[in-house]
Design an enzyme around this catalytic site. Structure first.
Site, PDB file in Angstrom:
ATOM      1  N   ASP A 150       0.869  -1.176   0.000  1.00 14.56           N
ATOM      2  CA  ASP A 150       0.000   0.000   0.000  1.00 14.56           C
ATOM      3  C   ASP A 150       0.905   1.225   0.000  1.00 14.56           C
ATOM      4  O   ASP A 150       1.508   1.556   1.022  1.00 14.56           O
ATOM      5  CB  ASP A 150      -0.909   0.001   1.222  1.00 14.56           C
ATOM      6  CG  ASP A 150      -1.870   1.186   1.242  1.00 14.56           C
ATOM      7  OD1 ASP A 150      -1.786   2.052   0.343  1.00 14.56           O
ATOM      8  OD2 ASP A 150      -2.706   1.253   2.169  1.00 14.56           O
TER       9      ASP A 150
ATOM     10  N   ASN B 137       4.683   3.756 -10.236  1.00 13.66           N
ATOM     11  CA  ASN B 137       3.484   3.891 -11.055  1.00 13.66           C
ATOM     12  C   ASN B 137       2.177   3.943 -10.266  1.00 13.66           C
ATOM     13  O   ASN B 137       1.220   4.578 -10.710  1.00 13.66           O
ATOM     14  CB  ASN B 137       3.425   2.708 -12.035  1.00 13.66           C
ATOM     15  CG  ASN B 137       2.062   2.554 -12.673  1.00 13.66           C
ATOM     16  OD1 ASN B 137       1.658   3.350 -13.504  1.00 13.66           O
ATOM     17  ND2 ASN B 137       1.330   1.517 -12.256  1.00 13.66           N
TER      18      ASN B 137
ATOM     19  N   SER C 193       3.980  10.775 -14.050  1.00 16.35           N
ATOM     20  CA  SER C 193       3.274  12.033 -13.833  1.00 16.35           C
ATOM     21  C   SER C 193       1.955  12.002 -14.598  1.00 16.35           C
ATOM     22  O   SER C 193       1.304  10.958 -14.702  1.00 16.35           O
ATOM     23  CB  SER C 193       4.155  13.209 -14.266  1.00 16.35           C
ATOM     24  OG  SER C 193       3.497  14.441 -14.016  1.00 16.35           O
ATOM     25  N   SER C 194       1.573  13.128 -15.159  1.00 18.23           N
ATOM     26  CA  SER C 194       0.310  13.252 -15.875  1.00 18.23           C
ATOM     27  C   SER C 194       0.376  14.452 -16.807  1.00 18.23           C
ATOM     28  O   SER C 194       1.047  15.448 -16.499  1.00 18.23           O
ATOM     29  CB  SER C 194      -0.837  13.449 -14.872  1.00 18.23           C
ATOM     30  OG  SER C 194      -2.026  13.826 -15.546  1.00 18.23           O
TER      31      SER C 194
ATOM     32  N   TYR D  25      -4.653  16.459  -7.460  1.00 15.87           N
ATOM     33  CA  TYR D  25      -3.920  15.382  -8.138  1.00 15.87           C
ATOM     34  C   TYR D  25      -2.769  15.952  -8.956  1.00 15.87           C
ATOM     35  O   TYR D  25      -1.627  15.482  -8.863  1.00 15.87           O
ATOM     36  CB  TYR D  25      -4.892  14.607  -9.029  1.00 15.87           C
ATOM     37  CG  TYR D  25      -4.256  13.593  -9.932  1.00 15.87           C
ATOM     38  CD1 TYR D  25      -3.918  12.330  -9.467  1.00 15.87           C
ATOM     39  CD2 TYR D  25      -4.006  13.893 -11.272  1.00 15.87           C
ATOM     40  CE1 TYR D  25      -3.337  11.380 -10.298  1.00 15.87           C
ATOM     41  CE2 TYR D  25      -3.424  12.958 -12.119  1.00 15.87           C
ATOM     42  CZ  TYR D  25      -3.094  11.705 -11.627  1.00 15.87           C
ATOM     43  OH  TYR D  25      -2.516  10.776 -12.466  1.00 15.87           O
TER      44      TYR D  25
ATOM     45  N   LYS E 184       1.458  15.554  -8.763  1.00 19.42           N
ATOM     46  CA  LYS E 184       2.271  15.132  -9.906  1.00 19.42           C
ATOM     47  C   LYS E 184       3.296  16.214 -10.265  1.00 19.42           C
ATOM     48  O   LYS E 184       4.432  15.893 -10.659  1.00 19.42           O
ATOM     49  CB  LYS E 184       1.375  14.830 -11.103  1.00 19.42           C
ATOM     50  CG  LYS E 184       0.509  13.588 -10.922  1.00 19.42           C
ATOM     51  CD  LYS E 184       1.345  12.348 -10.702  1.00 19.42           C
ATOM     52  CE  LYS E 184       0.526  11.071 -10.790  1.00 19.42           C
ATOM     53  NZ  LYS E 184       1.352   9.868 -10.519  1.00 19.42           N
TER      54      LYS E 184
ATOM     55  N   ILE F 290      -6.002   8.180 -20.909  1.00 18.87           N
ATOM     56  CA  ILE F 290      -5.866   6.774 -21.293  1.00 18.87           C
ATOM     57  C   ILE F 290      -7.157   6.027 -20.958  1.00 18.87           C
ATOM     58  O   ILE F 290      -7.774   6.268 -19.921  1.00 18.87           O
ATOM     59  CB  ILE F 290      -4.698   6.091 -20.548  1.00 18.87           C
ATOM     60  CG1 ILE F 290      -3.414   6.926 -20.664  1.00 18.87           C
ATOM     61  CG2 ILE F 290      -4.483   4.676 -21.075  1.00 18.87           C
ATOM     62  CD1 ILE F 290      -2.810   6.983 -22.028  1.00 18.87           C
TER      63      ILE F 290
ATOM     64  N   THR G 111      -8.593   3.447 -19.307  1.00 17.76           N
ATOM     65  CA  THR G 111      -8.455   2.439 -18.253  1.00 17.76           C
ATOM     66  C   THR G 111      -9.575   2.662 -17.250  1.00 17.76           C
ATOM     67  O   THR G 111     -10.436   3.531 -17.427  1.00 17.76           O
ATOM     68  CB  THR G 111      -7.104   2.557 -17.510  1.00 17.76           C
ATOM     69  OG1 THR G 111      -7.101   3.767 -16.737  1.00 17.76           O
ATOM     70  CG2 THR G 111      -5.931   2.566 -18.480  1.00 17.76           C
TER      71      THR G 111
END
Length: 252
Positions: free
Chosen positions: A61, A94, A143-144, A157, A161, A190, A192
């Protein structure tokens, strides 16, 4: 011949799963972590075995830094038992979650959860694992695209990042004496189950993002898995301290 091993956090599904499978295709063995999806992690291990590579799944975790000493010990044991080695080659930070909340509605609990998973977690996990990472190895943070362009609902968020992008440069600078290269990969949107699967399942969101991407579609997990394999290849060894975006050209 040196056999490389990559440790990927959050490797049981989504982008992490794709990373693990792409790296296995390149002849790299895998240690992957999962938080609660034991069966999914075991399936990835079986998929990697079918490719002729070795893999081990360990529970972790990343939000709970108090467990990192014990996790590092489990990695050391796995390396000895499975590979007869004392170190590994690539660390991919990740693991993550998505929380969609406007700036004014983001509460302290959500903020703390995002800090723990996306900034504090990679910071201290990397500290604990670096003694097991070989000199000349690599660290790849994730990152993003949201650190470059702003879409409402992602303030906390994206801030975490952004912190990881700064941290990446400091890690690259300070780990250079061990010849460890550190970079950060920024995926775009993406398909997902991340963040509830909005990009994948909401046709309007998907169409909006595709329409604002130069290559005309949103990303797929394999787009990112392939990018990770590219960055961790022998040919990528001179890339260091960089933010690399893999978004198909979003919001150019």
């Amino acid at each position: 011949m040196h056999m490389s091993i990559a440790l990927i956090t959050g490797g049981s599904r989504g982008l992490g799963r794709s990373m693990a499978l792409h790296l296995a295709d390149k002849g790299i063995d895998i240690i992957l972590t999962f938080r609660s999806g034991q069966s999914e992690a075991d399936e990835v291990v079986r998929d990697i075995a079918r490719k002729g590579r070795k893999a081990v799944a360990l529970q972790l975790d990343v939000a709970d830094s108090a467990t990192f000493d014990a996790f590092a010990a489990s990695v050391k044991t796995a390396l000895a038992d499975t590979w007869k080695r004392t170190n590994f080659d690539f660390l991919v930070n990740n693991a993550g979650i998505g929380i969609h909340a406007p700036f004014m509605q983001t509460d302290a609990a959500q903020f703390d959860q995002l800090v723990n998973i996306h900034l504090k977690g990679p910071f201290f996990l990397s500290q604990k694992l670096l003694p097991l990472l070989r000199d000349g190895g690599r660290v790849l943070n994730i990152s993003s695209g949201l650190t470059r362009f702003a879409l409402p609902g992602h303030a906390a968020y994206a801030a975490m990042k952004g912190g990881m992008e700064v941290l990446t440069r400091y890690m690259a600078k300070e780990l250079g004496e061990r010849r460890i290269a550190v970079n950060i990969l920024a995926p775009g949107a993406i398909e997902t189950d991340f963040g509830g699967g909005t990009v994948r399942d909401n046709e309007q969101v998907n169409a909006f993002l595709a329409g604002n991407t130069a290559l005309g579609r949103v990303g797929l997990p394999d787009d990112i898995g392939g990018a990770v394999a590219l960055l961790l290849s022998d040919e990528g060894g001179w890339i260091n301290g960089q933010r690399i975006e893999a978004s198909g050209g979003m919001f150019l």
